[in-house]
Design a protein around this motif. Structure first.
Motif, PDB file in Angstrom:
ATOM      1  N   SER A 199      45.857  15.312   8.310  1.00  0.00           N
ATOM      2  CA  SER A 199      46.224  16.869   8.452  1.00  0.00           C
ATOM      3  C   SER A 199      44.830  17.346   8.609  1.00  0.00           C
ATOM      4  O   SER A 199      43.590  16.986   8.752  1.00  0.00           O
ATOM      5  CB  SER A 199      46.755  17.278   7.376  1.00  0.00           C
ATOM      6  OG  SER A 199      46.052  17.336   6.336  1.00  0.00           O
ATOM      7  N   LYS A 200      44.876  18.763   9.167  1.00  0.00           N
ATOM      8  CA  LYS A 200      43.630  19.623   9.502  1.00  0.00           C
ATOM      9  C   LYS A 200      42.875  19.682   8.171  1.00  0.00           C
ATOM     10  O   LYS A 200      41.655  19.662   7.866  1.00  0.00           O
ATOM     11  CB  LYS A 200      43.760  20.781  10.137  1.00  0.00           C
ATOM     12  CG  LYS A 200      44.464  20.742  11.558  1.00  0.00           C
ATOM     13  CD  LYS A 200      44.757  22.238  11.954  1.00  0.00           C
ATOM     14  CE  LYS A 200      44.825  22.156  13.473  1.00  0.00           C
ATOM     15  NZ  LYS A 200      45.160  23.514  13.950  1.00  0.00           N
ATOM     16  N   LYS A 201      43.845  19.876   6.955  1.00  0.00           N
ATOM     17  CA  LYS A 201      43.134  20.076   5.924  1.00  0.00           C
ATOM     18  C   LYS A 201      42.354  18.658   5.423  1.00  0.00           C
ATOM     19  O   LYS A 201      41.211  18.495   4.831  1.00  0.00           O
ATOM     20  CB  LYS A 201      44.001  20.352   4.688  1.00  0.00           C
ATOM     21  CG  LYS A 201      43.428  20.774   3.253  1.00  0.00           C
ATOM     22  CD  LYS A 201      44.458  21.688   2.419  1.00  0.00           C
ATOM     23  CE  LYS A 201      43.619  22.075   1.124  1.00  0.00           C
ATOM     24  NZ  LYS A 201      44.084  23.219   0.769  1.00  0.00           N
ATOM     25  N   THR A 202      42.793  17.435   5.417  1.00  0.00           N
ATOM     26  CA  THR A 202      42.349  16.288   4.986  1.00  0.00           C
ATOM     27  C   THR A 202      41.031  16.053   6.008  1.00  0.00           C
ATOM     28  O   THR A 202      40.068  15.645   5.371  1.00  0.00           O
ATOM     29  CB  THR A 202      43.494  15.306   5.181  1.00  0.00           C
ATOM     30  OG1 THR A 202      44.618  15.390   4.263  1.00  0.00           O
ATOM     31  CG2 THR A 202      42.827  13.738   4.703  1.00  0.00           C
ATOM     32  N   LYS A 203      41.200  16.089   7.347  1.00  0.00           N
ATOM     33  CA  LYS A 203      40.111  16.017   8.209  1.00  0.00           C
ATOM     34  C   LYS A 203      38.959  16.927   7.556  1.00  0.00           C
ATOM     35  O   LYS A 203      37.741  16.410   7.621  1.00  0.00           O
ATOM     36  CB  LYS A 203      40.317  16.292   9.626  1.00  0.00           C
ATOM     37  CG  LYS A 203      41.441  15.440  10.373  1.00  0.00           C
ATOM     38  CD  LYS A 203      41.582  15.936  11.729  1.00  0.00           C
ATOM     39  CE  LYS A 203      42.820  15.143  12.502  1.00  0.00           C
ATOM     40  NZ  LYS A 203      42.821  15.395  13.806  1.00  0.00           N
ATOM     41  N   ALA A 204      39.156  18.210   7.389  1.00  0.00           N
ATOM     42  CA  ALA A 204      38.108  19.090   6.914  1.00  0.00           C
ATOM     43  C   ALA A 204      37.459  18.476   5.446  1.00  0.00           C
ATOM     44  O   ALA A 204      36.255  18.542   5.393  1.00  0.00           O
ATOM     45  CB  ALA A 204      38.544  20.578   6.750  1.00  0.00           C
ATOM     46  N   ILE A 260      29.423  22.863   5.350  1.00  0.00           N
ATOM     47  CA  ILE A 260      29.606  24.277   5.056  1.00  0.00           C
ATOM     48  C   ILE A 260      30.955  24.703   5.882  1.00  0.00           C
ATOM     49  O   ILE A 260      31.855  25.270   5.059  1.00  0.00           O
ATOM     50  CB  ILE A 260      28.506  25.114   4.953  1.00  0.00           C
ATOM     51  CG1 ILE A 260      27.355  24.881   3.937  1.00  0.00           C
ATOM     52  CG2 ILE A 260      28.938  26.860   5.207  1.00  0.00           C
ATOM     53  CD1 ILE A 260      26.146  25.645   4.371  1.00  0.00           C
ATOM     54  N   LYS A 261      30.777  24.454   7.166  1.00  0.00           N
ATOM     55  CA  LYS A 261      31.871  24.774   7.864  1.00  0.00           C
ATOM     56  C   LYS A 261      33.238  24.175   7.422  1.00  0.00           C
ATOM     57  O   LYS A 261      34.268  24.976   7.695  1.00  0.00           O
ATOM     58  CB  LYS A 261      31.484  24.467   9.432  1.00  0.00           C
ATOM     59  CG  LYS A 261      30.532  25.593  10.132  1.00  0.00           C
ATOM     60  CD  LYS A 261      30.430  25.372  11.489  1.00  0.00           C
ATOM     61  CE  LYS A 261      29.196  24.589  11.744  1.00  0.00           C
ATOM     62  NZ  LYS A 261      29.018  24.298  12.959  1.00  0.00           N
ATOM     63  N   SER A 262      32.949  22.905   7.406  1.00  0.00           N
ATOM     64  CA  SER A 262      34.306  21.955   6.993  1.00  0.00           C
ATOM     65  C   SER A 262      34.696  22.323   5.510  1.00  0.00           C
ATOM     66  O   SER A 262      36.104  22.502   5.585  1.00  0.00           O
ATOM     67  CB  SER A 262      33.972  20.526   6.914  1.00  0.00           C
ATOM     68  OG  SER A 262      33.642  20.154   8.137  1.00  0.00           O
ATOM     69  N   PHE A 263      33.864  22.758   4.624  1.00  0.00           N
ATOM     70  CA  PHE A 263      34.454  23.056   3.267  1.00  0.00           C
ATOM     71  C   PHE A 263      35.161  24.708   3.435  1.00  0.00           C
ATOM     72  O   PHE A 263      36.309  24.637   2.901  1.00  0.00           O
ATOM     73  CB  PHE A 263      33.234  23.341   2.407  1.00  0.00           C
ATOM     74  CG  PHE A 263      33.672  23.732   0.912  1.00  0.00           C
ATOM     75  CD1 PHE A 263      34.384  22.857   0.147  1.00  0.00           C
ATOM     76  CD2 PHE A 263      33.340  25.142   0.484  1.00  0.00           C
ATOM     77  CE1 PHE A 263      34.636  23.167  -0.982  1.00  0.00           C
ATOM     78  CE2 PHE A 263      33.874  25.532  -0.822  1.00  0.00           C
ATOM     79  CZ  PHE A 263      34.560  24.579  -1.579  1.00  0.00           C
ATOM     80  N   LYS A 264      34.694  25.493   4.392  1.00  0.00           N
ATOM     81  CA  LYS A 264      35.232  26.839   4.639  1.00  0.00           C
ATOM     82  C   LYS A 264      36.565  26.556   5.257  1.00  0.00           C
ATOM     83  O   LYS A 264      37.705  27.179   4.928  1.00  0.00           O
ATOM     84  CB  LYS A 264      34.313  27.626   5.243  1.00  0.00           C
ATOM     85  CG  LYS A 264      33.257  28.381   4.711  1.00  0.00           C
ATOM     86  CD  LYS A 264      32.363  29.100   5.774  1.00  0.00           C
ATOM     87  CE  LYS A 264      31.310  29.838   5.032  1.00  0.00           C
ATOM     88  NZ  LYS A 264      30.276  30.512   5.787  1.00  0.00           N
ATOM     89  N   LYS A 265      36.690  25.810   6.247  1.00  0.00           N
ATOM     90  CA  LYS A 265      37.922  25.351   6.899  1.00  0.00           C
ATOM     91  C   LYS A 265      38.783  24.690   5.735  1.00  0.00           C
ATOM     92  O   LYS A 265      40.321  25.133   5.876  1.00  0.00           O
ATOM     93  CB  LYS A 265      37.512  24.201   7.837  1.00  0.00           C
ATOM     94  CG  LYS A 265      38.840  24.362   8.918  1.00  0.00           C
ATOM     95  CD  LYS A 265      38.431  23.445  10.016  1.00  0.00           C
ATOM     96  CE  LYS A 265      39.711  23.253  10.786  1.00  0.00           C
ATOM     97  NZ  LYS A 265      39.406  22.362  11.999  1.00  0.00           N
ATOM     98  N   TRP A 266      38.484  23.844   5.257  1.00  0.00           N
ATOM     99  CA  TRP A 266      39.299  23.224   3.973  1.00  0.00           C
ATOM    100  C   TRP A 266      39.991  24.192   3.024  1.00  0.00           C
ATOM    101  O   TRP A 266      41.342  24.421   2.889  1.00  0.00           O
ATOM    102  CB  TRP A 266      38.738  22.013   3.007  1.00  0.00           C
ATOM    103  CG  TRP A 266      39.296  21.552   2.166  1.00  0.00           C
ATOM    104  CD1 TRP A 266      40.255  20.630   2.261  1.00  0.00           C
ATOM    105  CD2 TRP A 266      39.085  21.943   0.859  1.00  0.00           C
ATOM    106  NE1 TRP A 266      40.724  20.326   1.115  1.00  0.00           N
ATOM    107  CE2 TRP A 266      40.112  20.751   0.109  1.00  0.00           C
ATOM    108  CE3 TRP A 266      38.431  22.695   0.032  1.00  0.00           C
ATOM    109  CZ2 TRP A 266      40.220  20.700  -1.240  1.00  0.00           C
ATOM    110  CZ3 TRP A 266      38.491  22.558  -1.375  1.00  0.00           C
ATOM    111  CH2 TRP A 266      39.347  21.967  -2.053  1.00  0.00           C
TER     112      TRP A 266
END
Length: 161
Positions: free
Chosen positions: A79-84, A152-158
């Motif tokens: 999922s997008k959340k897991t990818k992030a 940082i971007k991935s954490f914000k997305k998550w």
């Protein structure tokens, strides 16, 4: 992070330009060698140095563009959340520590080369080999900065998913 992304984008453009120069140089060198039986050790070494630039500076740009190698067979189904989350963890606990290690080791490596005024051992080869060697820690500085930006971007997305 926008300034960093822009700087890495321009680093990628610079790398693409160097790749174009490298291609022209290889074509010229191969043509001169096979059609006219002439060649230059310095020219061949310059090809390797330009290739070093392409590889070393292309690393951070590749990470920025999310074009790096990974096990897509698994990643694609997440999922997008897991990818992030995976991107955040990979950036902070794999890419960043490895990059910092290369920087730490590379500084002494470059310093030793500079002190020795390292040059090619081949007759007619290029001098100042420490210049191209200095690109190794520098390229991993760019990669470290990009890894932090990605984390940082991935954490914000998550968090937002």
């Amino acid at each position: 992070m926008n300034y960093l992304d822009k700087a890495i984008k321009y680093l990628g453009y610079f790398t693409a330009f160097i790749l174009g120069v490298l291609i022209l140089l290889v074509v010229y060198d191969a043509t001169a060698r096979y059609l006219f039986s002439t060649g230059s050790v310095a020219l061949q070494e310059l090809e390797w140095h330009l290739f070093d630039i392409v590889i070393l500076f292309g690393i951070a740009y590749t990470l920025k563009e999310n074009a790096h190698v990974r096990v897509d067979i698994f990643y694609a189904s997440f999922s997008k959340k897991t990818k992030a989350l995976i991107n955040t963890i990979a950036s902070l606990f794999f890419v960043l520590p490895f990059s910092l290690l290369i920087i730490y080791i590379g500084i002494d490596f470059v310093h030793m080369s500079f002190v020795q005024q390292e040059a090619s051992s081949n007759p007619g080869g290029l001098e100042y080999r420490f210049i191209v060697k200095s690109l190794m820690p520098l390229s991993f500085v760019f990669l470290s900065l990009q890894a932090v930006s990605q984390a940082i971007k991935s954490f914000k997305k998550w968090r937002s998913l």
